[in-house]
Design a protein around this motif. Structure first.
Motif, PDB file in Angstrom:
ATOM      1  N   UNK A  88      38.788  48.161  46.394  1.00 30.93           N
ATOM      2  CA  UNK A  88      38.139  49.462  46.349  1.00 30.93           C
ATOM      3  C   UNK A  88      37.532  49.623  44.957  1.00 30.93           C
ATOM      4  N   UNK A  89      36.204  49.547  44.882  1.00 33.43           N
ATOM      5  CA  UNK A  89      35.521  49.518  43.580  1.00 33.43           C
ATOM      6  C   UNK A  89      35.760  50.806  42.787  1.00 33.43           C
ATOM      7  N   UNK A  90      35.798  51.944  43.477  1.00 38.87           N
ATOM      8  CA  UNK A  90      35.982  53.218  42.770  1.00 38.87           C
ATOM      9  C   UNK A  90      37.378  53.280  42.150  1.00 38.87           C
ATOM     10  N   UNK A  91      38.367  52.857  42.918  1.00 39.70           N
ATOM     11  CA  UNK A  91      39.750  52.845  42.412  1.00 39.70           C
ATOM     12  C   UNK A  91      39.873  51.870  41.233  1.00 39.70           C
ATOM     13  N   UNK A  92      39.223  50.714  41.376  1.00 43.18           N
ATOM     14  CA  UNK A  92      39.251  49.711  40.316  1.00 43.18           C
ATOM     15  C   UNK A  92      38.639  50.259  39.024  1.00 43.18           C
ATOM     16  N   UNK A  93      37.491  50.903  39.160  1.00 47.05           N
ATOM     17  CA  UNK A  93      36.803  51.440  37.973  1.00 47.05           C
ATOM     18  C   UNK A  93      37.667  52.483  37.276  1.00 47.05           C
ATOM     19  N   UNK A 147      29.049  54.347  37.748  1.00 49.00           N
ATOM     20  CA  UNK A 147      28.105  53.265  37.408  1.00 49.00           C
ATOM     21  C   UNK A 147      28.720  51.913  37.771  1.00 49.00           C
ATOM     22  N   UNK A 148      29.997  51.729  37.420  1.00 47.06           N
ATOM     23  CA  UNK A 148      30.670  50.452  37.699  1.00 47.06           C
ATOM     24  C   UNK A 148      30.827  50.254  39.208  1.00 47.06           C
ATOM     25  N   UNK A 149      31.289  51.287  39.888  1.00 48.18           N
ATOM     26  CA  UNK A 149      31.482  51.168  41.346  1.00 48.18           C
ATOM     27  C   UNK A 149      30.159  50.850  42.033  1.00 48.18           C
ATOM     28  N   UNK A 171      35.537  41.084  37.043  1.00 47.88           N
ATOM     29  CA  UNK A 171      35.282  41.494  38.431  1.00 47.88           C
ATOM     30  C   UNK A 171      33.888  42.090  38.571  1.00 47.88           C
ATOM     31  N   UNK A 172      33.498  42.872  37.571  1.00 51.00           N
ATOM     32  CA  UNK A 172      32.166  43.499  37.617  1.00 51.00           C
ATOM     33  C   UNK A 172      31.093  42.419  37.475  1.00 51.00           C
ATOM     34  N   UNK A 173      31.320  41.520  36.500  1.00 49.86           N
ATOM     35  CA  UNK A 173      30.332  40.468  36.249  1.00 49.86           C
ATOM     36  C   UNK A 173      30.121  39.601  37.496  1.00 49.86           C
ATOM     37  N   UNK A 174      31.218  39.268  38.159  1.00 50.62           N
ATOM     38  CA  UNK A 174      31.118  38.409  39.332  1.00 50.62           C
ATOM     39  C   UNK A 174      30.335  39.079  40.457  1.00 50.62           C
ATOM     40  N   UNK A 175      30.707  40.307  40.762  1.00 56.58           N
ATOM     41  CA  UNK A 175      30.007  41.015  41.845  1.00 56.58           C
ATOM     42  C   UNK A 175      28.530  41.163  41.510  1.00 56.58           C
TER      43      UNK A 175
END
Ligand code: GDP
Length: 289
Positions: free
Chosen positions: A280-285, A71-73, A253-257
């Protein structure tokens, strides 16, 4: 060691039992808000998690964690995640307020592109502070890339003109431009960037071009407000989020994107030359929750 090891984790998934109760969702909401995700983004993320849990017949907290990562990615996938460097040269402008890590970021990206055997040219178009060009020169020397600069107070557009000419003559692959690009007022920033833009249009027509806004993640919701103002004044194509290693709360980071609709293209996790990489959004999440 993972790249985001120093990121503050949202620990709720580890601390909760195995049942997906309403309490679980309430606590998840609370911890996302505490992590700087912002109210609107948090509510949307949790709503989407609930929807997928129903749809995918998810029963356990562990499965919900994996689902939340997706969901986050997905929420952070808001456009082209990589830098467009498709022309020779390609031009990347960096903007952002003092102290966010702009010069450091340019140094790190220059170093990385150079290690990919690209010919990189740094352009010190922040002529407002003498220290800016000096600092960029140190980075250029450190990574063995060339730099174009002029004296303090020179016209930034003139420095960009020099860099564009040099890029053509030396067949550079990428020009990384450090601008004063600060938001004293919107009109100021727009004028400065428009002037630089016209020089690039004239000297390097058809080049691939990016404008990256560098943001300090430790400034949290203030950073988000700043980003919105920059977005109104300049056509931002991506965000560089620095300092995700310190006191920063990763939800920003999520809010900004999500709220800007602009992808995070790089993340910085330290002061070292290798402490930055394409986001890398998946790695970040996975690291965040
Ligand atoms: P500028 O004024 O925007 O050009 O910012 P600088 O590049 O001079 O950086 C300001 C400070 O932030 C310096 O001390 C950098 O070493 C530090 N910095 C930059 N990026 C990061 C990062 O990702 N993590 C940490 N911890 N410090 C960083």
């Amino acid at each position: 060691m993972g790249f985001f090891d120093k990121l503050k984790k949202i620990n709720i998934f580890a601390s909760f039992g195995s049942e997906l109760t309403d309490d679980f969702y309430d606590e998840l909401e609370e911890s996302l808000i505490l992590a700087d995700t912002g109210m609107d983004t948090t509510l949307e993320l949790v709503e989407e998690l609930r929807r997928r849990v129903r749809e995918e017949h998810i029963k356990t907290v562990e499965e919900a964690r994996e689902c939340m990562c997706r969901v986050i990615a997905d929420a952070m996938t808001v456009g082209e995640p990589t830098l467009n460097l498709s022309t020779k040269p390609a031009v990347v402008l960096f903007i952002g307020v003092n102290g966010v890590g702009k010069t450091t970021t340019i140094g790190k990206i220059g170093h990385q592109l150079k290690s990919e055997r690209k010919k990189v040219l740094l352009c010190a178009a922040d002529t407002f502070r003498a220290a800016a060009a000096e600092q960029l020169t140190i980075w250029a020397e450190r990574s063995g890339v060339e730099i174009i600069k002029q004296h303090e107070g020179a016209d930034p557009a003139a420095v960009v003109f020099d860099a564009a000419s040099a890029a053509k003559a030396r067949k550079a692959d990428v020009v990384l431009i450090d601008t004063a690009g600060r938001l004293h007022n919107k009109q100021n920033l727009m004028n400065e960037l428009n002037k630089i833009s016209r020089v690039i249009d004239r000297e390097l027509p058809d080049c691939a071009r990016e404008t990256l806004l560098v943001l300090d993640a430790t400034t949290g919701q203030n950073g988000l407000i700043q980003a919105k103002q920059f977005k109104e004044a300049a056509g931002i194509t991506g965000i560089v989020l620095t300092k995700l290693d310190g006191t920063a709360k990763g939800g920003i980071a999520i809010a900004i994107a999500k709220e800007l609709g602009v992808p995070v293209k790089y993340a910085g996790v330290g002061e070292g030359i290798d402490d930055l990489k394409p986001f890398d959004a998946a790695e970040f999440a996975q690291a965040l929750i």
